[in-house]
Scaffold this active site. Structure first.
Site, PDB file in Angstrom:
ATOM      1  N   GLY A 251      -2.180  -4.470  -4.694  1.00  0.00           N
ATOM      2  CA  GLY A 251      -1.347  -3.359  -4.241  1.00  0.00           C
ATOM      3  C   GLY A 251      -1.647  -1.972  -4.791  1.00  0.00           C
ATOM      4  N   GLY A 252      -2.893  -1.736  -5.209  1.00  0.00           N
ATOM      5  CA  GLY A 252      -3.216  -0.402  -5.704  1.00  0.00           C
ATOM      6  C   GLY A 252      -3.126  -0.267  -7.221  1.00  0.00           C
TER       7      GLY A 252
ATOM      8  CD  GLU B  87       0.197  -8.633   2.065  1.00  0.00           C
ATOM      9  OE1 GLU B  87      -0.575  -9.025   2.954  1.00  0.00           O
ATOM     10  OE2 GLU B  87      -0.133  -7.815   1.204  1.00  0.00           O
TER      11      GLU B  87
ATOM     12  CE  LYS C 106      -2.012 -10.517  -0.281  1.00  0.00           C
ATOM     13  NZ  LYS C 106      -3.406 -10.594   0.152  1.00  0.00           N
TER      14      LYS C 106
HETATM   15  P1  13P Z   1      -4.706  -5.622  -2.373  1.00  0.00           P
HETATM   16  O1  13P Z   1      -4.834  -6.673  -3.417  1.00  0.00           O
HETATM   17  O2  13P Z   1      -5.855  -4.637  -2.367  1.00  0.00           O
HETATM   18  O3  13P Z   1      -3.361  -4.971  -2.341  1.00  0.00           O
HETATM   19  O4  13P Z   1      -4.901  -6.331  -0.966  1.00  0.00           O
HETATM   20  C1  13P Z   1      -4.242  -7.484  -0.728  1.00  0.00           C
HETATM   21  C2  13P Z   1      -3.842  -7.494   0.668  1.00  0.00           C
HETATM   22  O5  13P Z   1      -4.179  -8.402   1.377  1.00  0.00           O
HETATM   23  C3  13P Z   1      -2.993  -6.397   1.161  1.00  0.00           C
HETATM   24  O6  13P Z   1      -2.548  -6.687   2.444  1.00  0.00           O
END
Ligand code: 13P
Length: 323
Positions: free
Chosen positions: A250-251, A165, A207
């Site tokens: 991602g916010g 990710e 991711k």
């Molecule tokens: P968010 O969807 O809240 O961004 O979290 C996904 C995630 O695993 C971030 O590392």
């Protein structure tokens, strides 16, 4: 195809990210007036995981070290949901710059053995890329992506599936074009390094961040534009052997994440941008409303689960491009 990947990419299903570290869950709870303790964290996650029918929409859940050791992986396995675990250990300053690299390779091998014994089938490693006029630097990308590739290689050697990710942060005032440029560069470099280190791309999940302008840019882009720039970016940088790409939220708000996902799924229905399966691995977008509805109270469990299930259903339809 690898069995774990095949299970995770089932239609209508995605991955729930419930792997908030202690500082993250503390902040999340504080926002709704709760004080995080291991016991309360467990109650919260148990509320999510025991939601009736969750297995219709969720194929895997990413847990935090504390949670997998609390035995909550079994609650998921009993429902046929695969257990994943976050294995990196935070960030550290890189070369006295503003850039931060991910740490966690130390004693990773031993920790992976423990997690595997606790039922983990897949793992997650996140790095963060901050966009500015000068960042990310090439030296930072090489170091941080190199660590990510070392992690992926080790996880595969242990017989599990790694999620990689490289999160492109929403913070900043960058344009959509700059986001696309940096995301493309980061992903191209990631796959170069993964290949150099002989990581098996067919047993790997990417991711990815959606391509959107920085939060402080004041620019809002419509789902059709997000889907076009995101899919173009993936087409230009992700090898076709990669079986599954899941998006983080991602916010973005829950609705933004879901509608953007829906448009991405619709646009790639005939796989013209790439052969990969596309799905979600949201954290905040799936959980935020349920956390508010729960508020730490046992008497709210049922109503919080109803709220959670509604968000899951909507996200599941979006994953198919059917909203
Ligand atoms: P968010 O969807 O809240 O961004 O979290 C996904 C995630 O695993 C971030 O590392």
């Amino acid at each position: 195809m690898n069995q774990t990947v095949q299970n995770l990419l089932q239609p209508y299903k995605g991955i729930l990210a419930a792997d908030e570290s202690t500082p993250s869950i503390t902040k999340k709870f504080a926002n709704v007036g709760l004080i995080s303790t291991p016991e309360l964290n467990k109650k919260y996650r148990e509320m999510l995981f025991t939601t009736p029918d969750i297995e219709k929409y969720i194929s895997g859940v990413i847990l935090f070290d504390e949670t997998i050791k609390q035995g909550l992986g079994e609650v998921l396995s009993d429902k046929g949901i695969l257990v994943g675990v976050k294995v990196y250990q935070g960030l550290e300053i890189f070369n006295d710059t503003e850039e931060k690299v991910t740490k966690g390779l130390e004693r990773l091998s031993e920790r992976l053995d423990i997690y595997k014994n606790l039922g983990a089938m897949f793992t997650k490693w996140r790095m963060v890329v901050k966009i500015s006029d000068v960042y990310p630097s090439d030296a930072f990308l090489t170091e941080d992506l190199g660590r990510m590739a070392d992690y992926a290689k080790l996880v595969q050697e242990k017989g599990m599936t790694p999620i990689v990710e490289p999160e492109i942060l929403l913070d900043g005032n960058h344009t959509n074009t700059r986001c696309e440029e940096i995301t493309t560069k980061t992903l191209k470099r990631l796959f170069e390094i993964l290949k150099e280190k002989s990581v098996d791309l067919t047993n790997l999940i990417l991711k990815a961040s959606m391509v959107i302008p920085g939060k402080e840019s004041g620019v809002i882009v419509m789902p059709l534009e997000v889907s076009n720039s995101t899919l173009r970016t993936l087409q230009n940088s992700v090898p076709t052997e990669v079986p599954l790409i899941v998006f983080l939220s991602g916010g973005q708000t829950s609705d933004q994440s879901i509608f953007n996902l829906n448009e991405i799924a619709k646009l790639n229905k005939d796989k013209k941008f790439g052969p990969w399966d596309l799905s979600f691995s949201f954290g905040r977008a799936l959980q935020d409303e349920a956390l508010v509805a729960w508020g730490g109270k046992d008497e709210n469990v049922k109503s919080a689960q109803d709220v959670f299930l509604e968000v899951l259903k909507k996200t599941s339809s979006a994953r198919q491009g059917e909203l």
